[in-house]
Design a protein around this motif. Sequence first.
Motif, PDB file in Angstrom:
ATOM      1  N   GLY A 181       0.533  -1.696   0.150  1.00  0.00           N
ATOM      2  CA  GLY A 181      -0.281   0.092   0.164  1.00  0.00           C
ATOM      3  C   GLY A 181       0.980   0.823  -0.052  1.00  0.00           C
ATOM      4  O   GLY A 181       0.362   2.319   0.623  1.00  0.00           O
ATOM      5  N   TYR A 182       1.734   1.264  -0.647  1.00  0.00           N
ATOM      6  CA  TYR A 182       2.695   2.368  -0.141  1.00  0.00           C
ATOM      7  C   TYR A 182       2.521   3.199  -2.141  1.00  0.00           C
ATOM      8  O   TYR A 182       2.859   3.282  -3.098  1.00  0.00           O
ATOM      9  N   ALA A 183       1.741   4.528  -1.566  1.00  0.00           N
ATOM     10  CA  ALA A 183       1.348   4.940  -2.805  1.00  0.00           C
ATOM     11  C   ALA A 183       2.588   5.148  -4.445  1.00  0.00           C
ATOM     12  O   ALA A 183       1.864   5.920  -4.640  1.00  0.00           O
ATOM     13  N   SER A 219       5.444   2.729  -8.254  1.00  0.00           N
ATOM     14  CA  SER A 219       4.462   2.869  -9.785  1.00  0.00           C
ATOM     15  C   SER A 219       3.850   1.707  -9.373  1.00  0.00           C
ATOM     16  O   SER A 219       3.511   0.323  -8.763  1.00  0.00           O
ATOM     17  N   LYS A 220       2.374   1.243 -10.629  1.00  0.00           N
ATOM     18  CA  LYS A 220       1.466   1.304 -10.928  1.00  0.00           C
ATOM     19  C   LYS A 220       1.896  -0.582 -11.673  1.00  0.00           C
ATOM     20  O   LYS A 220       1.480  -2.324 -10.672  1.00  0.00           O
ATOM     21  N   SER A 221       3.126  -1.119 -12.024  1.00  0.00           N
ATOM     22  CA  SER A 221       3.413  -2.210 -12.553  1.00  0.00           C
ATOM     23  C   SER A 221       4.833  -2.683 -11.638  1.00  0.00           C
ATOM     24  O   SER A 221       4.831  -3.945 -10.895  1.00  0.00           O
ATOM     25  N   ALA A 222       4.790  -1.777 -10.691  1.00  0.00           N
ATOM     26  CA  ALA A 222       5.929  -2.550  -8.929  1.00  0.00           C
ATOM     27  C   ALA A 222       4.745  -3.206  -8.560  1.00  0.00           C
ATOM     28  O   ALA A 222       5.286  -4.334  -7.930  1.00  0.00           O
ATOM     29  N   LYS A 223       3.144  -2.454  -7.821  1.00  0.00           N
ATOM     30  CA  LYS A 223       2.165  -3.047  -7.699  1.00  0.00           C
ATOM     31  C   LYS A 223       1.849  -4.428  -7.431  1.00  0.00           C
ATOM     32  O   LYS A 223       1.928  -4.912  -7.214  1.00  0.00           O
ATOM     33  N   LYS A 224       1.548  -4.931  -8.789  1.00  0.00           N
ATOM     34  CA  LYS A 224       1.249  -6.190 -10.204  1.00  0.00           C
ATOM     35  C   LYS A 224       2.609  -7.137  -9.372  1.00  0.00           C
ATOM     36  O   LYS A 224       2.138  -7.811  -9.187  1.00  0.00           O
ATOM     37  N   LYS A 262       1.777 -10.667  -7.516  1.00  0.00           N
ATOM     38  CA  LYS A 262       1.980 -11.345  -7.976  1.00  0.00           C
ATOM     39  C   LYS A 262       2.870 -12.287  -6.764  1.00  0.00           C
ATOM     40  O   LYS A 262       2.719 -13.566  -6.365  1.00  0.00           O
ATOM     41  N   PHE A 263       3.597 -11.623  -6.106  1.00  0.00           N
ATOM     42  CA  PHE A 263       4.608 -12.405  -5.213  1.00  0.00           C
ATOM     43  C   PHE A 263       4.229 -12.348  -3.563  1.00  0.00           C
ATOM     44  O   PHE A 263       4.572 -13.941  -3.415  1.00  0.00           O
ATOM     45  N   ILE A 264       3.341 -11.825  -3.406  1.00  0.00           N
ATOM     46  CA  ILE A 264       2.226 -12.358  -2.170  1.00  0.00           C
ATOM     47  C   ILE A 264       1.986 -12.978  -2.339  1.00  0.00           C
ATOM     48  O   ILE A 264       1.909 -14.106  -1.861  1.00  0.00           O
ATOM     49  N   THR A 265       0.790 -13.163  -3.597  1.00  0.00           N
ATOM     50  CA  THR A 265      -0.009 -14.356  -3.533  1.00  0.00           C
ATOM     51  C   THR A 265       0.488 -15.684  -3.465  1.00  0.00           C
ATOM     52  O   THR A 265       0.305 -16.887  -3.112  1.00  0.00           O
TER      53      THR A 265
END
Length: 204
Positions: free
Chosen positions: A80-82, A85-90, A94-97
Amino acid sequence: MVIKHAEFVVSNSDVSKCPKSRLPEYAFIGRSNVGKSSLINMLTNRKSLAKTSGKPGKTQLINHFLINKNWHLVDLPGYGYARVSKSAKKVFQKFITQYFSLREQLVTAFILVDIRHKPQPIDLEFMQWLGDNGIPFSIIFTKADKLKPKAIENHIEDYKNIMLETWEAMPNYFVTSSTKNIGQTELLNYIEGLNENMNLDSSE
Ligand code: GDP
């Protein structure tokens, strides 16, 4: 449980490279700045086992620590770090799931939330995902020293009410403060109890 031994084992960005050992493990996760590193240091009575307040969002790694030589504490990246970037969030998602889906050694997750804040969508969504995937978790309320006892009660009550809109029961929870050393015994006893149950199961 008294922590006599705590050592860093390995950091990974790839779940398949995490330790192969079958030791029970407990994962700690929450929004950046929630107080996760401080809590891990408080739990283990170490000043800097986990790194506090580096550059949030930068350390996207799964960190394994070996505790008392018989269980793993896993420090997962803050979410949740604002500023990422969007791609970093993706990639992060993936890595957490993958971690939660693949780690059979995981006994339970601890979701950290700042006791002062109302339930945040990102935390609620994450808990929902864990629930949908049958992954057990407890909530750890952090920074309890920042509120008076009555306010703590009220905040937890509000949290419960929101959780009960979608959950049948409030998940198991702990109230903690790393600065005042609150909740350490309860959390360690909880983990110890789960470890003992696992030993009983495997000796049957
Ligand atoms: P992380 O990003 O989740 O690992 O959070 P940190 O452990 O680095 O803590 C973030 C900030 O919150 C730091 O400034 C800490 O000093 C502060 N903090 C962490 N835990 C507590 C706590 O229990 N009480 C108070 N008052 N501050 C805390």
